[in-house]
Motif scaffolding. Structure first.
Motif, PDB file in Angstrom:
ATOM      1  N   CYS A  16      -2.526   3.538  -0.117  1.00 27.18           N
ATOM      2  CA  CYS A  16      -3.279   4.757  -0.398  1.00 27.18           C
ATOM      3  C   CYS A  16      -2.483   5.769  -1.206  1.00 27.18           C
ATOM      4  CB  CYS A  16      -3.762   5.393   0.894  1.00 27.18           C
ATOM      5  SG  CYS A  16      -2.410   6.025   1.909  1.00 27.18           S
ATOM      6  N   CYS A  17      -1.190   5.711  -1.129  1.00 26.16           N
ATOM      7  CA  CYS A  17      -0.388   6.762  -1.752  1.00 26.16           C
ATOM      8  C   CYS A  17       0.680   6.138  -2.644  1.00 26.16           C
ATOM      9  CB  CYS A  17       0.280   7.624  -0.695  1.00 26.16           C
ATOM     10  SG  CYS A  17      -0.892   8.325   0.461  1.00 26.16           S
ATOM     11  N   MET A  18       0.399   6.093  -3.919  1.00 28.61           N
ATOM     12  CA  MET A  18       1.351   5.538  -4.868  1.00 28.61           C
ATOM     13  C   MET A  18       1.501   6.530  -6.008  1.00 28.61           C
ATOM     14  SD  MET A  18       1.261   1.877  -6.829  1.00 28.61           S
ATOM     15  CE  MET A  18       0.833   1.045  -5.326  1.00 28.61           C
TER      16      MET A  18
END
Length: 72
Positions: A16-18
């Motif tokens: 979800c968080c890149m």
């Protein structure tokens, strides 16, 4: 591709968080080391062992430094 489809293609893992950014000159050594390490794993049995053992992160760093300096 939907978010659900991405989760399924990644074995159910959630990414979800890149954060992606342009590489900088400070990244040259790490990029070169990743290339050497990945080639030594990916090409074992496909490329001569001597070739893989002779790969140099130091030479790669010099090449990446030149390439990154030319674009930034």
């Amino acid at each position: 591709m939907t978010q659900d489809a991405r989760r399924k293609t990644q074995g159910g893992a959630r990414f979800c968080c890149m954060f992606l950014r342009d590489a900088s000159l400070a990244d040259a050594g790490v990029i070169a080391q990743i290339r050497v390490d990945s080639w030594r794993v990916a090409y074992v049995g496909l490329m001569p062992a001597e070739l893989l053992a002779g790969l140099s992160a130091e030479e790669g760093e010099a090449n990446w430094s030149r390439a990154l300096a030319s674009v930034g």
